[in-house]
Design an enzyme around this catalytic site. Sequence first.
Site, mmCIF file in Angstrom:
data_model
loop_
_atom_site.group_PDB
_atom_site.id
_atom_site.type_symbol
_atom_site.label_atom_id
_atom_site.label_comp_id
_atom_site.label_asym_id
_atom_site.label_seq_id
_atom_site.Cartn_x
_atom_site.Cartn_y
_atom_site.Cartn_z
ATOM 1 N N SER A 127 8.101 29.135 -41.351
ATOM 2 C CA SER A 127 8.860 30.382 -41.382
ATOM 3 C C SER A 127 8.283 31.359 -40.369
ATOM 4 C CB SER A 127 8.800 30.997 -42.773
ATOM 5 O OG SER A 127 7.498 31.478 -43.023
ATOM 6 N N LYS A 128 8.932 32.496 -40.243
ATOM 7 C CA LYS A 128 8.519 33.477 -39.220
ATOM 8 C C LYS A 128 7.050 33.856 -39.318
ATOM 9 C CE LYS A 128 12.668 33.745 -40.744
ATOM 10 N NZ LYS A 128 12.292 32.577 -41.542
#
Length: 502
Positions: free
Chosen positions: A247-248
């Site tokens: 994820s980010k």
Amino acid sequence: MAERQIRVRFAPSPTGYLHVGGARTALFNWLLARRRGGVFVLRIEDTDRERSSEVMTRAILDGMEWLGLSWDEGPFHQADGVERHRRDALRLLEAGHAYRCFCTPAELESKRARAAGAQEAYRYDRNCLLRVSPEEAERRAAAGQPFALRCHVPEGVSAWEDVVHGRIEFANAEIEDFIVLRSDGTPVYNLAVVSDDLDMRITHVLRGDDHISNTPKQILLYRALGQEPPVFGHVPMILGPDGKRLSKRHGATAIGEYREQGLLPWALVNFLALLGWSPGTDEEIFDVPELIARFSLEGINKKSAIFDSQKLIWLNGQHLTRASAERLEPLVTERLVAAGIANADALRTRRAWVHGLIDLLKVRARNLDDIVRQARPYLAEAIDYEQEAVQKHWKHPAQVRQRLAALRQRYAGLERWDEQTLEAELRAVADELGTAAGKLIHPLRVSLTGMAVSPGIFEVLVTMGRELALRRLDAALAALERREREAPSSPDTVVPGAPPAA
RNA sequence: GCCCCCAUCGUCUAGUGGCCCAGGACAUCUGGUUCUCAGCCAGAAAACCGGGGUUCGAUUCCCCGUGGGGGUACCA
């Protein structure tokens, strides 16, 4: 011998950028198609209008293009096939493989909540199959009561021979009668996918592991529609350094970010290919054509892989070193211009020199920005002196200035300006000054490039050219003089040969 | 909870019953080389998740645990 031509597809949903996981899935499909002379289809799964956007679709296409993953057909939009999806759903109803469900979402939700409260697995109770007769269903539908269409899951097991995992099977009892058409008439994912893959005559579905549990439902739909399912292969997922879903917060996950960082698209392709696939040998550096030649379904791993950006950076450096200046030129030029270091026309008029410069710098660069940063001294008139470099090699301004002045004078009088001459001259000067060559080389490097690291100093001199090199030396001499004045007490009085003050 | 997938150095992986007291690469740490850095050369440390089987012999096959991941929607 009509060996069917392979047809594969990549079907991203435009709810986000093209991320490394998606790109890897796309790559495997593309590699398989290219390897087997098949067709690679691109389909945008934008059925979820709420979350889909044009911008994301564009970003995904850009990412694919940048990576060089060219598609043969498409991009198609899943939303354009809604009528066909609906027709297929109706076919299911007519054939008795689907039935109308009048349960409202609210009712279903409460049943689900009750089951959860009782710690029980919830599965649709088939209320509308068991307690609503076909006649009544017909009547209620005619009366305008909204209904969804559910697939009637038969007894038995749904299994398939997965090309990466081997045989996988699910007991149909584990699968509830899932909805294929919503009460508003729109198709649900599993139906849309099957309908599209059938329509596009897809032969191999290579997708992420996270789709394994959708596969039995889709197989059921293929069969219900009277068709044979395609070959399925579920590739492992890519995880973040902590082993969690990428994820980010794990840093760069969007392909576009790597582009910005100055990664080479073919290096990223190489890296992604190795994440979850192995050629079975110790080789690691592959160009795209080699990847196509080597790719095989058998080499795909079962285990999910952690994204190791350090190795990606290393691999990029390897590709940078190996790439020809010719191939790198457009990429470097673009960034040089964007950074305001040079203008495109000027670079075009001396391509051979630019190529030489790229060859000089690419060896110690790990991304394109490293090249750009290093290129500045050869292109711009003025440079900044890096703090660390100055502290280390210009520690004693007066002494350094004196030495460099001597060197500058000798260099200015040189007939030839090549590496051998320049080196011989420098060593001669060092000798005469009674000092080591390094005492000249390092301060000279700072003077010419402003940095403590650079290619071999004589190569720098030659590439920079006599005029610019001498101007730099003059500028450095002036800077050194300023430093002397600013720090008059600094130990210029140091006896030559004495250890420098700490 | 239930279902499914997975399990070799920190990471990516080779390995498909004996060739493995497990090989390569990244990262880490030594030493060598060059004007710096990158590199290159030499070297070090580092793994078969646990327990049962099967077998003359298991990293490799089977089972059970454990751990990780995925799914469990009128999302895709």
